[in-house]
Design a protein around this motif. Structure first.
Motif, PDB file in Angstrom:
ATOM      1  N   VAL A 287       0.835  -1.206   0.000  1.00 31.84           N
ATOM      2  CA  VAL A 287       0.000   0.000   0.000  1.00 31.84           C
ATOM      3  C   VAL A 287       0.869   1.254   0.000  1.00 31.84           C
ATOM      4  O   VAL A 287       0.567   2.224  -0.709  1.00 31.84           O
ATOM      5  N   LYS A 288       1.949   1.246   0.759  1.00 31.30           N
ATOM      6  CA  LYS A 288       2.848   2.403   0.756  1.00 31.30           C
ATOM      7  C   LYS A 288       3.402   2.651  -0.645  1.00 31.30           C
ATOM      8  O   LYS A 288       3.423   3.795  -1.123  1.00 31.30           O
ATOM      9  N   SER A 289       3.839   1.593  -1.300  1.00 27.81           N
ATOM     10  CA  SER A 289       4.406   1.758  -2.637  1.00 27.81           C
ATOM     11  C   SER A 289       3.345   2.212  -3.640  1.00 27.81           C
ATOM     12  O   SER A 289       3.631   3.027  -4.527  1.00 27.81           O
ATOM     13  N   LEU A 290       2.116   1.733  -3.501  1.00 29.22           N
ATOM     14  CA  LEU A 290       1.038   2.177  -4.383  1.00 29.22           C
ATOM     15  C   LEU A 290       0.740   3.660  -4.169  1.00 29.22           C
ATOM     16  O   LEU A 290       0.601   4.426  -5.129  1.00 29.22           O
ATOM     17  N   LEU A 291       0.646   4.063  -2.906  1.00 30.23           N
ATOM     18  CA  LEU A 291       0.366   5.469  -2.615  1.00 30.23           C
ATOM     19  C   LEU A 291       1.496   6.378  -3.073  1.00 30.23           C
ATOM     20  O   LEU A 291       1.263   7.528  -3.464  1.00 30.23           O
ATOM     21  N   GLU A 292       2.719   5.879  -3.037  1.00 27.91           N
ATOM     22  CA  GLU A 292       3.850   6.693  -3.461  1.00 27.91           C
ATOM     23  C   GLU A 292       3.911   6.866  -4.972  1.00 27.91           C
ATOM     24  O   GLU A 292       4.679   7.691  -5.461  1.00 27.91           O
ATOM     25  N   THR A 293       3.080   6.139  -5.716  1.00 31.40           N
ATOM     26  CA  THR A 293       2.987   6.397  -7.156  1.00 31.40           C
ATOM     27  C   THR A 293       2.221   7.689  -7.421  1.00 31.40           C
ATOM     28  O   THR A 293       2.264   8.214  -8.543  1.00 31.40           O
ATOM     29  N   ILE A 294       1.521   8.205  -6.403  1.00 29.30           N
ATOM     30  CA  ILE A 294       0.731   9.429  -6.586  1.00 29.30           C
ATOM     31  C   ILE A 294       1.088  10.492  -5.543  1.00 29.30           C
ATOM     32  O   ILE A 294       0.299  11.397  -5.272  1.00 29.30           O
ATOM     33  N   GLY A 295       2.290  10.402  -4.955  1.00 29.78           N
ATOM     34  CA  GLY A 295       2.701  11.416  -3.990  1.00 29.78           C
ATOM     35  C   GLY A 295       3.535  10.836  -2.867  1.00 29.78           C
ATOM     36  O   GLY A 295       4.342   9.933  -3.075  1.00 29.78           O
ATOM     37  N   VAL A 296       3.337  11.344  -1.657  1.00 31.14           N
ATOM     38  CA  VAL A 296       4.040  10.843  -0.479  1.00 31.14           C
ATOM     39  C   VAL A 296       3.043  10.170   0.445  1.00 31.14           C
ATOM     40  O   VAL A 296       1.848  10.486   0.436  1.00 31.14           O
ATOM     41  N   ALA A 297       3.534   9.232   1.256  1.00 27.17           N
ATOM     42  CA  ALA A 297       2.654   8.479   2.145  1.00 27.17           C
ATOM     43  C   ALA A 297       3.382   8.135   3.429  1.00 27.17           C
ATOM     44  O   ALA A 297       4.561   7.788   3.413  1.00 27.17           O
TER      45      ALA A 297
END
Length: 274
Positions: free
Chosen positions: A152-162
Motif C-alpha cells: 500500500v505504501k508503494s502504491l500510494l507513493e505512485t501518486i505522492g508521499v505516504a
C-alpha cells in the motif's frame, strides 16, 4: 510490485480515478488488471475511459476478480456497499487485502461489517493525488502483514508521499492534508485578489500566486530548512515583505490555519462516531 497485481475499486469517483491512473502510470499494475463498480453508470463509464479499467456488473464481481480491494465510496454509502459484498467476501477474505479511503470510518467499522479476520489498511489521501502530488496517511489493522503495508505504501507513493501512522492520528491527517488543499486554493484566490487590487490582470495574478505557493513548498521540501528560516531569508529589515507579514499577523493568519486544521480533524472524529 508485480504487474499482475489485480486491484478493484468499489466506487469510481475522482479519487478512485486518481489512484488507478497513478498505479498504471507507475507500472504498479496494468490497466487490464484494474476493475471497478459504481452505482452511477456515468461515474463508472468515466472511470473506465480515463483508466482503461474493466467495469463489473456488481460489487461481488469486483471482489471475485482481485487481490487488493479499495473501498472508494463516500462514508454515508459505505454500509450498503459492505452489505452488498459480505457473503462473497467471507469466502474471499483470505486472499483479498482491503483498503479504505473513506474519511472518518474507523478500522473497527470494517471489522464489524466484514469480520475480524479482514486484512485492512485505512488510508486518508487528498485531491492532489489527481496530479500525482498527493499527501496520504495510512494505518493497518493487526491482520495486515508487513508485505501488505509495503504494498500500500508503494502504491500510494505512485501518486505522492505516504506515511504509515497510528490510526489515532488519521483524523489529524484529514484536518491537515486531507482538507488542506481547500485552504491552499483559498490562499491562491486571495493572493490573486490582492494582485488584482494593485493592478495585475486576473490570469497573471492567479498564475503568479499559484506558482509562488508551488515554488515555496518545493523550496522547503528540497532544502528541509525550517519554514521560519526560509521566511526570514526573504524578509529584509524595513522592506516590503515584513510589511506584508505584519499585516498577516495582525489579521490572525497563523491562528486561522491552526483553527482550520483542528476544526476539520474534529469533524472527521464526529463522522467516525468518536
Amino acid at each position: 510490485m508485480s504487474e499482475e497485481l489485480r486491484v478493484g475499486f468499489i466506487g469510481c469517483g475522482q479519487m478512485a480515478t486518481a489512484l488507478a491512473s497513478g498505479f498504471t502510470r507507475a507500472q504498479a499494475t496494468r490497466h487490464e488488471n484494474i476493475f471497478g463498480y459504481d452505482v452511477s453508470k456515468a461515474a463508472a463509464a468515466k472511470f473506465a475511459e480515463k483508466t482503461g479499467a474493466t467495469l463489473c456488473d456488481s460489487p461481488t464481481e469486483v471482489v471475485s476478480q482481485v487481490d487488493t480491494l479499495i473501498f472508494a465510496v463516500k462514508p454515508q454509502y459505505m454500509a450498503d456497499a459492505l452489505d452488498s459484498i459480505k457473503s462473497t467476501f467471507t469466502e474471499a477474505q483470505d486472499k483479498v487485502l482491503c483498503v479504505s479511503i473513506a474519511a472518518g470510518l474507523k478500522i473497527s467499522y470494517f471489522e464489524e461489517a466484514l469480520g475480524e479476520k479482514i486484512r485492512l489498511i485505512r488510508v486518508m489521501p487528498n485531491t492532489p493525488c489527481l496530479v500525482g502530488e498527493g499527501a496520504s496517511g495510512f494505518s493497518p489493522n493487526p491482520n495486515a502483514s508487513e508485505a501488505d503495508v509495503a504494498l500500500v505504501k508503494s502504491l500510494l507513493e505512485t501518486i505522492g508521499v505516504a506515511y504509515c501512522l497510528p490510526e489515532s492520528q488519521l483524523d489529524a491527517v484529514t484536518g491537515l492534508s486531507g482538507s488542506g488543499p481547500a485552504y491552499v486554493f483559498m490562499a491562491i484566490e486571495a493572493l490573486a485578489d490582492g494582485g488584482v487590487k494593485v493592478g495585475l490582470p486576473r490570469k497573471v495574478a492567479l498564475d503568479l500566486a499559484a506558482q509562488t505557493l508551488k515554488g515555496s513548498a518545493e523550496m522547503y521540501l528540497k532544502t528541509q530548512k525550517h519554514p521560519g528560516a526560509l521566511k526570514d531569508a526573504v524578509t529584509s529589515p524595513g522592506g516590503t515583505t515584513i510589511a506584508g507579514v505584519a499585516a498577516l499577523e495582525e489579521h490572525g493568519f497563523r491562528a486561522a490555519l491552526i483553527d482550520a486544521v483542528e476544526c476539520a480533524a474534529l469533524r472527521s472524529r464526529e463522522l467516525g462516531g468518536k
